[in-house]
Design a protein around this motif. Structure first.
Motif, mmCIF file in Angstrom:
data_model
loop_
_atom_site.group_PDB
_atom_site.id
_atom_site.type_symbol
_atom_site.label_atom_id
_atom_site.label_comp_id
_atom_site.label_asym_id
_atom_site.label_seq_id
_atom_site.Cartn_x
_atom_site.Cartn_y
_atom_site.Cartn_z
ATOM 1 N N ALA A 226 30.311 41.178 39.186
ATOM 2 C CA ALA A 226 31.373 41.829 39.593
ATOM 3 C C ALA A 226 32.486 41.783 38.836
ATOM 4 C CB ALA A 226 31.694 41.340 40.995
ATOM 5 N N GLY A 227 33.009 40.476 38.189
ATOM 6 C CA GLY A 227 33.913 40.496 37.302
ATOM 7 C C GLY A 227 33.772 41.170 36.014
ATOM 8 N N ALA B 226 30.977 46.451 42.308
ATOM 9 C CA ALA B 226 31.585 45.094 41.890
ATOM 10 C C ALA B 226 32.239 44.654 43.340
ATOM 11 C CB ALA B 226 32.933 45.411 40.938
ATOM 12 N N VAL B 227 32.767 45.492 44.205
ATOM 13 C CA VAL B 227 33.164 44.803 45.078
ATOM 14 C C VAL B 227 32.210 44.413 46.325
ATOM 15 C CG1 VAL B 227 34.619 45.665 47.399
ATOM 16 C CG2 VAL B 227 35.494 46.474 45.191
ATOM 17 N N MET C 4 33.137 50.895 41.162
ATOM 18 C CA MET C 4 34.109 49.879 42.095
ATOM 19 C C MET C 4 33.101 49.348 43.175
ATOM 20 S SD MET C 4 37.188 48.544 42.631
ATOM 21 C CE MET C 4 38.357 49.642 41.790
ATOM 22 N N PHE D 229 34.610 44.860 36.768
ATOM 23 C CA PHE D 229 35.995 45.353 36.869
ATOM 24 C C PHE D 229 36.571 45.207 35.599
ATOM 25 C CE2 PHE D 229 36.031 43.420 41.389
ATOM 26 C CZ PHE D 229 36.195 44.395 41.988
ATOM 27 N N THR D 230 36.323 44.274 34.620
ATOM 28 C CA THR D 230 36.789 44.393 33.254
ATOM 29 C C THR D 230 36.269 45.873 32.763
ATOM 30 O OG1 THR D 230 36.891 42.030 33.074
ATOM 31 C CG2 THR D 230 36.781 43.160 31.272
ATOM 32 N N LEU E 174 35.307 48.448 34.037
ATOM 33 C CA LEU E 174 36.024 49.436 34.626
ATOM 34 C C LEU E 174 37.575 49.641 34.244
ATOM 35 C CD1 LEU E 174 35.903 51.605 36.966
ATOM 36 C CD2 LEU E 174 36.646 49.713 38.650
ATOM 37 N N ALA E 175 38.394 48.834 33.908
ATOM 38 C CA ALA E 175 39.622 48.819 33.447
ATOM 39 C C ALA E 175 39.650 49.384 32.073
ATOM 40 C CB ALA E 175 40.263 47.168 33.145
ATOM 41 N N SER F 125 33.701 55.649 38.369
ATOM 42 C CA SER F 125 34.484 54.203 38.317
ATOM 43 C C SER F 125 34.487 54.212 39.959
ATOM 44 C CB SER F 125 35.812 54.708 38.074
ATOM 45 O OG SER F 125 36.566 55.769 38.963
#
Length: 184
Positions: A38-39, A81-82, A78, A42-43, A45-46, A74
């Motif tokens: 997940a972390g 990841a969430v 998301m 998120f990275t 995705l950014a 995305s």
């Protein structure tokens, strides 16, 4: 040890506790892996969104092509990841708690309230997982697709949600069991 408990019964109970501890370690390692996933997502995705913003603004002059599907991809990343991070966050006690009345309870009542909260979380997570899996089956059977450029079969993002809520349900159901076993 009770005075009427035989040593072979005690050995059997010890073995069962060892199996539960092994299961706990395996599940916690798996949840740790989903937390790291997940972390990383998120990275990723950014960076993905940043790239697409730059490509849309100055891509023509810089020679960067835009994906045109950033919002869809995305959204899927998301959701993954969430929901896949839920179980890790629960086991790491990272979810937000509102402890307004909890400090005024005795230690015994705090354990009761914590147990009730965890079972409630488990019930809701099981309910969500069940309903999402029913939706996945329906989308698979009817061949539903997203109405976007990618025309993604909807069972894929729904399945991602189903796995995430299933992991949360497993974490929420087994956490109080571990706590009870460790307290015994």
């Amino acid at each position: 040890m009770r005075y009427d408990q035989r040593p072979d019964e005690l050995l059997q109970v010890t073995r069962q506790l060892g199996r539960i501890q092994t299961l706990k370690r395996v599940i916690d390692r798996f949840f740790l892996a989903t937390g790291y996933l997940a972390g990383m997502l998120f990275t990723l995705l950014a960076f993905f969104i940043t790239y697409d913003v730059i490509a849309r603004k100055w891509g023509y002059w810089l020679g960067f092509p835009t994906t045109r599907v950033t919002d869809e991809i995305s959204g899927y990343l998301m959701a993954l990841a969430v929901t896949w991070g839920f179980a890790y966050t629960l086991r790491a006690e990272g979810h937000v708690r509102i402890d307004v009345l909890l400090p005024y309870f005795s230690a015994r009542w705090r354990r009761v309230v914590d147990l009730l909260a965890m079972w409630s979380t488990g019930f809701l997570a099981c309910l969500f997982a069940w309903k999402v899996w029913l939706l996945v089956i329906d989308s698979w059977g009817t061949g539903m697709r997203s109405s976007t450029y990618l025309l993604t079969p909807l069972w894929i993002p729904q399945g991602i949600l189903g796995v995430g809520f299933t992991l949360l349900a497993i974490a929420a159901v087994f956490t109080p069991i571990y706590d009870i076993v460790e307290a015994a």
